[in-house]
Write a protein that holds these residues in place. Structure first.
Motif, PDB file in Angstrom:
ATOM      1  N   GLY A 115       8.207   9.778 -20.117  1.00  0.00           N
ATOM      2  CA  GLY A 115       7.404   8.727 -20.736  1.00  0.00           C
ATOM      3  C   GLY A 115       5.915   8.944 -20.643  1.00  0.00           C
ATOM      4  N   PHE A 116       5.411   9.283 -19.454  1.00  0.00           N
ATOM      5  CA  PHE A 116       3.970   9.428 -19.270  1.00  0.00           C
ATOM      6  C   PHE A 116       3.446  10.738 -19.856  1.00  0.00           C
ATOM      7  N   ALA A 117       4.308  11.723 -20.026  1.00  0.00           N
ATOM      8  CA  ALA A 117       3.869  13.021 -20.542  1.00  0.00           C
ATOM      9  C   ALA A 117       4.055  13.135 -22.049  1.00  0.00           C
ATOM     10  N   HIS A 118       5.228  12.752 -22.571  1.00  0.00           N
ATOM     11  CA  HIS A 118       5.525  12.983 -23.985  1.00  0.00           C
ATOM     12  C   HIS A 118       5.487  11.701 -24.814  1.00  0.00           C
ATOM     13  N   PHE A 119       6.178  10.653 -24.361  1.00  0.00           N
ATOM     14  CA  PHE A 119       6.218   9.424 -25.151  1.00  0.00           C
ATOM     15  C   PHE A 119       4.818   8.843 -25.332  1.00  0.00           C
ATOM     16  N   HIS A 120       3.965   9.060 -24.352  1.00  0.00           N
ATOM     17  CA  HIS A 120       2.587   8.568 -24.433  1.00  0.00           C
ATOM     18  C   HIS A 120       1.871   9.109 -25.672  1.00  0.00           C
ATOM     19  N   LEU A 121       2.197  10.332 -26.096  1.00  0.00           N
ATOM     20  CA  LEU A 121       1.554  10.911 -27.274  1.00  0.00           C
ATOM     21  C   LEU A 121       1.888  10.108 -28.526  1.00  0.00           C
ATOM     22  N   TYR A 122       3.119   9.624 -28.625  1.00  0.00           N
ATOM     23  CA  TYR A 122       3.519   8.840 -29.787  1.00  0.00           C
ATOM     24  C   TYR A 122       2.840   7.469 -29.782  1.00  0.00           C
ATOM     25  N   VAL A 123       2.615   6.912 -28.610  1.00  0.00           N
ATOM     26  CA  VAL A 123       1.894   5.648 -28.525  1.00  0.00           C
ATOM     27  C   VAL A 123       0.455   5.832 -29.004  1.00  0.00           C
ATOM     28  N   CYS A 124      -0.171   6.941 -28.606  1.00  0.00           N
ATOM     29  CA  CYS A 124      -1.544   7.220 -29.053  1.00  0.00           C
ATOM     30  C   CYS A 124      -1.587   7.407 -30.568  1.00  0.00           C
ATOM     31  N   GLU A 126       0.831  -1.210   0.000  1.00  0.00           N
ATOM     32  CA  GLU A 126       0.000   0.000   0.000  1.00  0.00           C
ATOM     33  C   GLU A 126       0.861   1.254   0.000  1.00  0.00           C
ATOM     34  N   ALA A 127       1.853   1.304   0.881  1.00  0.00           N
ATOM     35  CA  ALA A 127       2.711   2.495   0.951  1.00  0.00           C
ATOM     36  C   ALA A 127       3.511   2.672  -0.335  1.00  0.00           C
ATOM     37  N   ASP A 128       4.078   1.586  -0.855  1.00  0.00           N
ATOM     38  CA  ASP A 128       4.866   1.682  -2.085  1.00  0.00           C
ATOM     39  C   ASP A 128       3.998   2.140  -3.258  1.00  0.00           C
ATOM     40  N   THR A 129       2.772   1.628  -3.327  1.00  0.00           N
ATOM     41  CA  THR A 129       1.851   2.030  -4.393  1.00  0.00           C
ATOM     42  C   THR A 129       1.536   3.515  -4.304  1.00  0.00           C
ATOM     43  N   TYR A 130       1.289   4.001  -3.109  1.00  0.00           N
ATOM     44  CA  TYR A 130       0.968   5.422  -2.936  1.00  0.00           C
ATOM     45  C   TYR A 130       2.113   6.309  -3.420  1.00  0.00           C
ATOM     46  N   TRP A 131       3.330   6.004  -3.004  1.00  0.00           N
ATOM     47  CA  TRP A 131       4.450   6.882  -3.334  1.00  0.00           C
ATOM     48  C   TRP A 131       4.798   6.822  -4.817  1.00  0.00           C
ATOM     49  N   CYS A 132       4.740   5.643  -5.423  1.00  0.00           N
ATOM     50  CA  CYS A 132       5.050   5.537  -6.851  1.00  0.00           C
ATOM     51  C   CYS A 132       3.981   6.205  -7.705  1.00  0.00           C
ATOM     52  N   MET A 133       2.707   6.063  -7.308  1.00  0.00           N
ATOM     53  CA  MET A 133       1.644   6.759  -8.025  1.00  0.00           C
ATOM     54  C   MET A 133       1.814   8.274  -7.884  1.00  0.00           C
ATOM     55  N   SER A 134       2.217   8.729  -6.714  1.00  0.00           N
ATOM     56  CA  SER A 134       2.439  10.163  -6.509  1.00  0.00           C
ATOM     57  C   SER A 134       3.553  10.676  -7.409  1.00  0.00           C
ATOM     58  N   ARG A 135       4.619   9.884  -7.556  1.00  0.00           N
ATOM     59  CA  ARG A 135       5.711  10.279  -8.438  1.00  0.00           C
ATOM     60  C   ARG A 135       5.229  10.413  -9.877  1.00  0.00           C
ATOM     61  N   LEU A 136       4.406   9.472 -10.310  1.00  0.00           N
ATOM     62  CA  LEU A 136       3.867   9.538 -11.670  1.00  0.00           C
ATOM     63  C   LEU A 136       3.030  10.807 -11.854  1.00  0.00           C
ATOM     64  N   LEU A 137       2.131  11.069 -10.908  1.00  0.00           N
ATOM     65  CA  LEU A 137       1.227  12.209 -11.027  1.00  0.00           C
ATOM     66  C   LEU A 137       1.960  13.540 -10.913  1.00  0.00           C
ATOM     67  N   ASP A 138       3.116  13.567 -10.247  1.00  0.00           N
ATOM     68  CA  ASP A 138       3.885  14.806 -10.178  1.00  0.00           C
ATOM     69  C   ASP A 138       4.270  15.305 -11.563  1.00  0.00           C
ATOM     70  N   GLY A 139       4.466  14.374 -12.504  1.00  0.00           N
ATOM     71  CA  GLY A 139       4.857  14.765 -13.854  1.00  0.00           C
ATOM     72  C   GLY A 139       3.701  15.109 -14.774  1.00  0.00           C
ATOM     73  N   ILE A 140       2.477  14.724 -14.404  1.00  0.00           N
ATOM     74  CA  ILE A 140       1.318  14.998 -15.279  1.00  0.00           C
ATOM     75  C   ILE A 140       0.173  15.619 -14.472  1.00  0.00           C
ATOM     76  N   GLN A 141       0.495  16.323 -13.390  1.00  0.00           N
ATOM     77  CA  GLN A 141      -0.565  16.827 -12.513  1.00  0.00           C
ATOM     78  C   GLN A 141      -1.449  17.860 -13.213  1.00  0.00           C
ATOM     79  N   ASP A 142      -0.900  18.560 -14.223  1.00  0.00           N
ATOM     80  CA  ASP A 142      -1.733  19.524 -14.937  1.00  0.00           C
ATOM     81  C   ASP A 142      -2.818  18.837 -15.756  1.00  0.00           C
ATOM     82  N   ASN A 143      -2.771  17.495 -15.858  1.00  0.00           N
ATOM     83  CA  ASN A 143      -3.883  16.762 -16.487  1.00  0.00           C
ATOM     84  C   ASN A 143      -5.132  16.797 -15.614  1.00  0.00           C
ATOM     85  N   TYR A 144      -4.963  17.072 -14.312  1.00  0.00           N
ATOM     86  CA  TYR A 144      -6.079  16.913 -13.378  1.00  0.00           C
ATOM     87  C   TYR A 144      -6.381  18.179 -12.587  1.00  0.00           C
ATOM     88  N   THR A 145      -5.734  19.285 -12.913  1.00  0.00           N
ATOM     89  CA  THR A 145      -6.103  20.549 -12.281  1.00  0.00           C
ATOM     90  C   THR A 145      -7.363  21.092 -12.947  1.00  0.00           C
TER      91      THR A 145
END
Length: 491
Positions: free
Chosen positions: A448-457, A360-379
């Motif tokens: 990867g989650f911010a820019h490379f994801h666009l190329y995958v789409c 649970e703790a590891d999941t929370y912190w790793c998810m937080s790290r991911l969202l730190d890079g794409i947080q403007d997706n959810y503001t």
């Protein structure tokens, strides 16, 4: 095959900004791409006599498509196999192998002819044995002729058993024998290649200080399951590269997370937070895989993770879509404690309580790290998603103008279908196992989650361009999707 460095950031070769490009926000962990420090990437692409920006950008996506065509293959890269072949191939052996394949093919054709079709003088002769392979070279593969159906008993081709030919890479074998079948590579060969790849990860992770750059290069083509959890924690920046510091870091971060639980979680029933908690409570049962998510312990873990994240990030709070990003981390980390191959149906109640707390703790912190890079997706108004959809539209218009014009002609707006692709990172579009494999590559890319994801789409649209161009009634699909959304809201 392009080098790992060229494959990694080829889309960042140009300094010119794409309209609507995303700027570095929320303390980006990596500096912007510097062409002076990556001269080899710039030299990889020949200069055109003029500077047609669109043509240059268009070619980079085609290079991306070529470089990633084998991204889902298991084992070593093709260029490594070809390098091995260049060292060991012998011209005489290759020619003998080719001639033997042709002779065996002729004999098989003769086996299917009716009796009497061949005269005695046309009777096929037994094929000669190929020269022996030097004992020092143990890299052997079966000839393609061995995988075909043999002739009936008593035929000439059975007189002399076929011998294994000298080492040939899979691609070279195909060139001699035609189109390969998936069974061409035996399961033992695949397991050996997977074991070799796993050894590389273990050696890299066993050192006193893990080389994160080398770890990213290895992870781009997929991470073996036994080391995926530790690799994700390292690539996300959750764990330090130094081995000695990891136990103390894990203990400190887990203690910090459960301090948040003690301090904040009881406030979920307060008037100011009850709407947030209610929305989380409604969204979790809609997630997949249902057999895993609907287990009471898993539901409680997800509710705590999402509520604590929303409380600690008031700029965005909880937004539908964030809930899907918890699942891959949870599944990967729980696999360290579950032996079952199918985690979707695994019984989490069998996992010890201490292990579940760690997950649970590891999941929370790793998810937080991911969202730190794409947080403007959810503001508010989700500007990050708006910009990413605009960039995707501009990208598709350059690489496949026909698909772009077809969508425009039928009044299909990219926001109608691509919003969910950005909001859920394609988790609703592909199976969970594919998402986890895709995230191996995302984790290995600095953005990867911010820019490379666009190329995958964009690759999705190009991959199914035939079906898109044949579609004429997009509005019907849109109405059906909207009806599903209303039905979920009503429930």
């Amino acid at each position: 095959m392009a080098s790992d460095g060229a494959r990694k950031q080829f889309w960042k070769r140009s300094n010119s900004k794409v309209p609507g490009s995303i700027q570095h926000v929320y303390g980006a962990q990596h500096p912007p791409f510097d062409p002076l420090l990556h001269g080899t990437l710039l030299r990889a692409t020949p200069k055109a006599p003029t500077t047609p920006v669109k043509a240059k950008r268009g070619s980079t996506f085609q290079e991306f498509e070529r470089n990633t065509s084998d991204a889902w293959d298991a084992g070593e890269d093709d260029d490594e196999l070809l390098a091995m072949a260049a060292e060991s191939l012998n011209t005489a052996v290759v020619m003998e192998t080719a001639n033997r394949v042709l002779r065996n093919h002729s004999q098989r054709q003769g086996c299917h002819k009716p009796p009497g079709a061949l005269g005695p003088e046309q009777k096929p002769k037994p094929s000669a044995e190929p020269p022996l392979v030097p004992s020092g070279d143990l890299r052997l593969v079966k000839s393609v002729s061995e995988s075909h159906t043999s002739c009936p008993a008593g035929s000439a081709s059975d007189a002399v058993p076929l011998q294994r030919s000298q080492s040939l890479p899979h691609s070279a074998t195909v060139a001699l024998g035609g189109v390969p079948e998936p069974s061409t590579l035996s399961s033992s060969a695949l397991s050996e290649r997977e074991a070799s790849r796993l050894d590389k990860f273990k050696q890299l992770l066993a050192g006193p200080n893990t080389d994160l750059e080398e770890l990213r290069k290895l992870s781009w083509s997929g991470i073996p399951k036994p080391v995926r959890a530790i690799t994700w924690k390292l690539l996300s920046g959750y764990l330090p590269a130094n081995v000695d510091r990891r136990p103390a870091t894990l203990q400190r971060k887990q203690k910090e997370y459960f301090a948040f639980i003690d301090h904040y979680y009881d406030s979920r029933t307060d008037e100011v937070h009850q709407d947030t908690y209610r929305q989380i409570h409604i969204d979790i049962p809609r997630m997949s895989p249902e057999a895993l998510i609907l287990q009471p312990k898993v539901t409680e873990i997800f509710e705590r993770i999402l509520f604590i994240w929303a409380i600690r990030h008031p700029a965005s709070g909880y937004v539908q879509g964030i809930n899907d990003l918890v699942t891959p981390f949870f599944v990967v980390f729980i696999c360290e404690y579950i032996d079952e191959e199918d985690v979707d149906t695994a019984d989490v109640s069998c996992v010890p309580a201490d292990a579940l707390r760690n997950v649970e703790a590891d999941t929370y912190w790793c998810m937080s790290r991911l969202l730190d890079g794409i947080q403007d997706n959810y503001t508010f108004a989700q500007p990050g998603i708006q910009m990413k959809v605009k960039i995707l539209e501009e990208l598709v218009s350059r690489i496949d103008g026909q698909v772009h014009r077809h969508l425009d002609q039928h009044e299909v707006r990219y926001l109608q279908f691509a919003f969910r692709w950005m909001n859920n990172l394609l988790m609703r579009e592909v199976p969970l196992r594919c998402t986890i494999r895709l995230w191996d590559t995302y984790q290995s890319e600095p953005e990867g989650f911010a820019h490379f994801h666009l190329y995958v789409c964009a690759a999705f649209l190009v991959r199914w361009r035939k079906e898109i161009l044949e579609e004429r009634d997009f509005q019907e699909d849109g109405r059906h999707h909207q009806a599903e959304k209303w039905e979920k809201k009503d429930s």
